[in-house]
Design a protein around this motif. Structure first.
Motif, PDB file in Angstrom:
ATOM      1  N   LEU A 160       0.822  -1.212   0.000  1.00  0.00           N
ATOM      2  CA  LEU A 160       0.000   0.000   0.000  1.00  0.00           C
ATOM      3  C   LEU A 160       0.857   1.264   0.000  1.00  0.00           C
ATOM      4  O   LEU A 160       0.569   2.222  -0.712  1.00  0.00           O
ATOM      5  CB  LEU A 160      -0.927  -0.003   1.213  1.00  0.00           C
ATOM      6  N   LYS A 161       1.895   1.255   0.793  1.00  0.00           N
ATOM      7  CA  LYS A 161       2.758   2.431   0.900  1.00  0.00           C
ATOM      8  C   LYS A 161       3.330   2.832  -0.452  1.00  0.00           C
ATOM      9  O   LYS A 161       3.463   4.008  -0.774  1.00  0.00           O
ATOM     10  CB  LYS A 161       3.878   2.143   1.896  1.00  0.00           C
TER      11      LYS A 161
ATOM     12  N   ILE B 249       1.190   5.078  -2.957  1.00  0.00           N
ATOM     13  CA  ILE B 249       0.962   6.492  -2.649  1.00  0.00           C
ATOM     14  C   ILE B 249       1.828   7.376  -3.539  1.00  0.00           C
ATOM     15  O   ILE B 249       3.033   7.142  -3.685  1.00  0.00           O
ATOM     16  CB  ILE B 249       1.268   6.776  -1.160  1.00  0.00           C
TER      17      ILE B 249
ATOM     18  N   ALA C  31       3.923   6.422  10.405  1.00  0.00           N
ATOM     19  CA  ALA C  31       3.558   6.365   8.988  1.00  0.00           C
ATOM     20  C   ALA C  31       3.600   7.754   8.354  1.00  0.00           C
ATOM     21  O   ALA C  31       4.085   7.924   7.227  1.00  0.00           O
ATOM     22  CB  ALA C  31       2.165   5.753   8.831  1.00  0.00           C
TER      23      ALA C  31
ATOM     24  N   ILE D 138       6.318   8.879   5.154  1.00  0.00           N
ATOM     25  CA  ILE D 138       5.964   9.303   3.794  1.00  0.00           C
ATOM     26  C   ILE D 138       6.062  10.813   3.598  1.00  0.00           C
ATOM     27  O   ILE D 138       5.988  11.301   2.470  1.00  0.00           O
ATOM     28  CB  ILE D 138       4.549   8.820   3.400  1.00  0.00           C
TER      29      ILE D 138
ATOM     30  N   LYS E  94      -1.011   1.316  10.263  1.00  0.00           N
ATOM     31  CA  LYS E  94      -0.338   2.026   9.176  1.00  0.00           C
ATOM     32  C   LYS E  94      -1.029   1.797   7.833  1.00  0.00           C
ATOM     33  O   LYS E  94      -1.221   2.738   7.046  1.00  0.00           O
ATOM     34  CB  LYS E  94       1.127   1.588   9.069  1.00  0.00           C
ATOM     35  N   ASN E  95      -1.375   0.555   7.545  1.00  0.00           N
ATOM     36  CA  ASN E  95      -2.004   0.266   6.261  1.00  0.00           C
ATOM     37  C   ASN E  95      -3.349   0.966   6.109  1.00  0.00           C
ATOM     38  O   ASN E  95      -3.707   1.414   5.014  1.00  0.00           O
ATOM     39  CB  ASN E  95      -2.172  -1.248   6.069  1.00  0.00           C
TER      40      ASN E  95
ATOM     41  N   TYR F 175      -2.519   4.450   5.178  1.00  0.00           N
ATOM     42  CA  TYR F 175      -2.137   4.521   3.767  1.00  0.00           C
ATOM     43  C   TYR F 175      -3.368   4.417   2.857  1.00  0.00           C
ATOM     44  O   TYR F 175      -3.469   5.119   1.847  1.00  0.00           O
ATOM     45  CB  TYR F 175      -1.154   3.399   3.423  1.00  0.00           C
ATOM     46  N   GLU F 176      -4.306   3.530   3.208  1.00  0.00           N
ATOM     47  CA  GLU F 176      -5.527   3.368   2.408  1.00  0.00           C
ATOM     48  C   GLU F 176      -6.318   4.673   2.347  1.00  0.00           C
ATOM     49  O   GLU F 176      -6.878   5.023   1.301  1.00  0.00           O
ATOM     50  CB  GLU F 176      -6.400   2.254   2.994  1.00  0.00           C
TER      51      GLU F 176
END
Length: 246
Positions: free
Chosen positions: A3-4, A7, A51, A55, A221-222, A225-226
């Motif tokens: 997922l990361k 982005i 997270a 990013i 975290k996921n 990210y979602e």
């Protein structure tokens, strides 16, 4: 692809706000006291902050405790404050390591003395960090924030420093507690509830709202990210039409 990696780092929201909802329900579903959920929720805070730093999100604002929350059972409020002090104590070095500056908004004088002192100490210690600004909304009410901003503006007019004709949206924004940060582009709320709950009412005027059914202690975290991936798929028009944007 993780997922990361999906982005687009060139289209990151600069400021993300989160209503961390569902701690009590998460605990009750497991036959435990509500306080256990608040304690577990600290893990989710840690994951989201990490997270955001990884990013490159510049501002993260978490709705930790509203003015209405003071009406909750006294033992729960006391436990919440103890959890807050403990979390700040444990996480300050991690904030330093990750270059995170701690900030707080709300009626902080309502906090217990020990809590206020520990918070102030952490804010001072991290004040020179530049990777990300983490703002905790504590004893916070957006309506009260707007009322207080109005008082400040009225005083400026009475003191002759500002004319009525000069009052515009920028003047209001500059008198809010969030004056030194951009408005959130994305607001996330957990637990399936779909309301703003007196949180950043002025600042969220054009934010993208993202609601997720997961309770806050389950958020990781996921999930963060979602939310960002979903945000990046939306078209932000600010009252315009698609053709005007292109």
């Amino acid at each position: 692809m993780e997922l990361k990696e999906q982005i687009d780092l060139n289209k990151l929201p600069k400021h993300i706000a989160i209503i961390m909802d569902g701690n009590g329900r998460w605990a009750k579903e497991r036959g435990k006291l509500r306080v256990f959920g608040h304690s577990k929720g600290v893990d989710s805070v840690r994951q989201v902050v990490e997270a955001a730093v990884e990013i490159g999100v510049s501002y993260l604002t978490l709705y930790a405790f509203s003015t209405e929350n003071w009406k909750r059972p006294k033992l729960e409020v006391i436990a919440l404050m103890e959890i807050l002090v403990s979390a700040i104590n444990k996480e300050t070095q991690t904030l330093m390591k990750n270059g995170v500056r701690l900030n707080a908004i709300g009626d902080l004088k309502q906090l217990p003395e020990a809590c206020f002192k520990q918070l102030s100490k952490a804010i001072d210690l991290t004040s020179n960090n530049t990777n990300c600004t983490l703002t905790l909304a504590l004893s916070y009410s957006s309506r009260q924030e707007i009322a207080d901003a109005t008082k400040r503006i009225v005083k400026q007019v009475c003191d002759g420093k500002l004319s009525i004709e000069q009052i515009d949206q920028d003047v209001v924004s500059s008198n809010l507690e969030t004056a030194n940060m951009p408005d959130p582009e994305l607001m996330i709320r957990t637990s399936g509830e779909q309301r703003i709950s007196n949180f950043l009412l002025w600042q969220l005027a054009y934010s993208e709202l993202y609601f997720v059914d997961k309770l806050w202690p389950e958020f990781n975290k996921n999930d963060f990210y979602e939310a960002i991936i979903a945000y990046q798929k939306r078209e932000r028009r600010f009252g315009l039409i698609s053709e005007q944007l292109s």
